[in-house]
Design an enzyme around this catalytic site. Structure first.
Site, PDB file in Angstrom:
ATOM      1  N   LYS A 113      46.578  44.605  36.297  1.00 43.39           N
ATOM      2  CA  LYS A 113      45.760  44.610  37.524  1.00 43.39           C
ATOM      3  C   LYS A 113      46.657  44.652  38.751  1.00 43.39           C
ATOM      4  CE  LYS A 113      43.180  40.863  37.129  1.00 43.39           C
ATOM      5  NZ  LYS A 113      42.092  39.863  37.238  1.00 43.39           N
ATOM      6  N   LYS A 139      48.586  42.459  39.657  1.00 45.31           N
ATOM      7  CA  LYS A 139      48.598  41.118  40.265  1.00 45.31           C
ATOM      8  C   LYS A 139      49.590  40.287  39.466  1.00 45.31           C
ATOM      9  CE  LYS A 139      44.673  39.110  41.832  1.00 45.31           C
ATOM     10  NZ  LYS A 139      43.270  38.629  41.924  1.00 45.31           N
TER      11      LYS A 139
HETATM   12  N1  C2G Z   1      36.372  35.284  45.185  1.00 49.66           N
HETATM   13  C1  C2G Z   1      35.470  34.963  46.193  1.00 49.66           C
HETATM   14  N2  C2G Z   1      35.933  34.642  47.416  1.00 49.66           N
HETATM   15  C2  C2G Z   1      37.270  34.619  47.672  1.00 49.66           C
HETATM   16  C3  C2G Z   1      38.178  34.929  46.654  1.00 49.66           C
HETATM   17  C4  C2G Z   1      37.707  35.254  45.399  1.00 49.66           C
HETATM   18  O1  C2G Z   1      34.241  34.978  45.970  1.00 49.66           O
HETATM   19  N3  C2G Z   1      37.687  34.285  48.928  1.00 49.66           N
HETATM   20  C5  C2G Z   1      35.829  35.646  43.860  1.00 49.66           C
HETATM   21  C6  C2G Z   1      36.165  37.076  43.460  1.00 49.66           C
HETATM   22  O2  C2G Z   1      35.240  37.988  44.039  1.00 49.66           O
HETATM   23  C7  C2G Z   1      36.037  37.006  41.941  1.00 49.66           C
HETATM   24  C8  C2G Z   1      36.468  35.553  41.626  1.00 49.66           C
HETATM   25  O3  C2G Z   1      36.415  34.831  42.863  1.00 49.66           O
HETATM   26  O4  C2G Z   1      34.673  37.175  41.556  1.00 49.66           O
HETATM   27  C9  C2G Z   1      37.876  35.481  41.080  1.00 49.66           C
HETATM   28  O5  C2G Z   1      38.735  36.133  42.005  1.00 49.66           O
HETATM   29  P1  C2G Z   1      40.194  36.606  41.470  1.00 49.66           P
HETATM   30  O6  C2G Z   1      40.834  35.481  40.769  1.00 49.66           O
HETATM   31  O7  C2G Z   1      40.877  37.291  42.597  1.00 49.66           O
HETATM   32  O8  C2G Z   1      39.767  37.664  40.348  1.00 49.66           O
HETATM   33  P2  C2G Z   1      40.028  39.226  40.333  1.00 49.66           P
HETATM   34  O9  C2G Z   1      41.476  39.526  40.465  1.00 49.66           O
HETATM   35  O10 C2G Z   1      39.072  39.823  41.279  1.00 49.66           O
HETATM   36  O11 C2G Z   1      39.677  39.582  38.795  1.00 49.66           O
HETATM   37  O12 C2G Z   1      37.631  41.906  35.231  1.00 49.66           O
HETATM   38  C10 C2G Z   1      37.459  41.369  36.515  1.00 49.66           C
HETATM   39  C11 C2G Z   1      38.755  40.857  37.072  1.00 49.66           C
HETATM   40  O13 C2G Z   1      39.428  40.032  36.151  1.00 49.66           O
HETATM   41  C12 C2G Z   1      38.485  40.113  38.378  1.00 49.66           C
END
Ligand code: C2G
Length: 133
Positions: free
Chosen positions: A44, A46
């Site tokens: 990803k 990340k």
């Molecule tokens: N999130 C949020 N508000 C933020 C940061 C994150 O609502 N300020 C939500 C994201 O939209 C996501 C969840 O928290 O639904 C987890 O965020 P991340 O850990 O950044 O996950 P991500 O990298 O988006 O991975 O298959 C899907 C992926 O694994 C999602």
């Protein structure tokens, strides 16, 4: 028993993650979370500061989370939905539309993201603090 499913990296947990997990759990009776493995994170583009075991332990200690399982590829969601009997898939709206194909298996719902906070911003501010100290 209405099972809600969501996925993420959840590195350096913050209120944005908690708001998502709390709202997702409130939409059902059980919340299961696919936690991105360290290897999947690389895919990803990340890199998480905390490794999978650390992030899993933190998520499992949250009252809104009932089970945590590894997310190690993009293709596993349909199988996970079936395995857990999930009737609702939830993600933050930064993913709006990206998972609509799952709607043939369960409801798909995107929740508003929590503004003005992200793991990336936390890491950047930590880096600045360290440098200027
Ligand atoms: N999130 C949020 N508000 C933020 C940061 C994150 O609502 N300020 C939500 C994201 O939209 C996501 C969840 O928290 O639904 C987890 O965020 P991340 O850990 O950044 O996950 P991500 O990298 O988006 O991975 O298959 C899907 C992926 O694994 C999602």
């Amino acid at each position: 028993m209405k099972t809600v499913i969501t996925y993420g990296t959840f590195d350096i947990l913050h209120i944005g993650h908690i708001n998502l997990l709390r709202r997702a759990r409130a939409l059902g009776d059980r919340l299961v979370v696919g936690l991105s493995t360290d290897e999947f994170n690389l895919g990803k583009h990340k890199s998480s500061l905390l490794n999978y075991e650390n992030r899993k332990m933190v998520l499992e200690s949250i009252r809104y989370v009932d089970e945590v399982f590894p997310e190690d590829n993009w293709e596993q969601k349909v199988q996970d939905i079936k395995r857990f009997g999930a009737t609702l898939f939830v993600m933050g709206h930064d993913w709006e539309g990206k998972f609509d194909f799952l709607s043939q298996y369960c409801q798909v719902h995107y929740l508003p993201r929590t503004e003005a906070i992200s793991t990336t911003e936390i890491k950047q501010s930590l880096a600045v603090t360290t440098v200027t100290r």
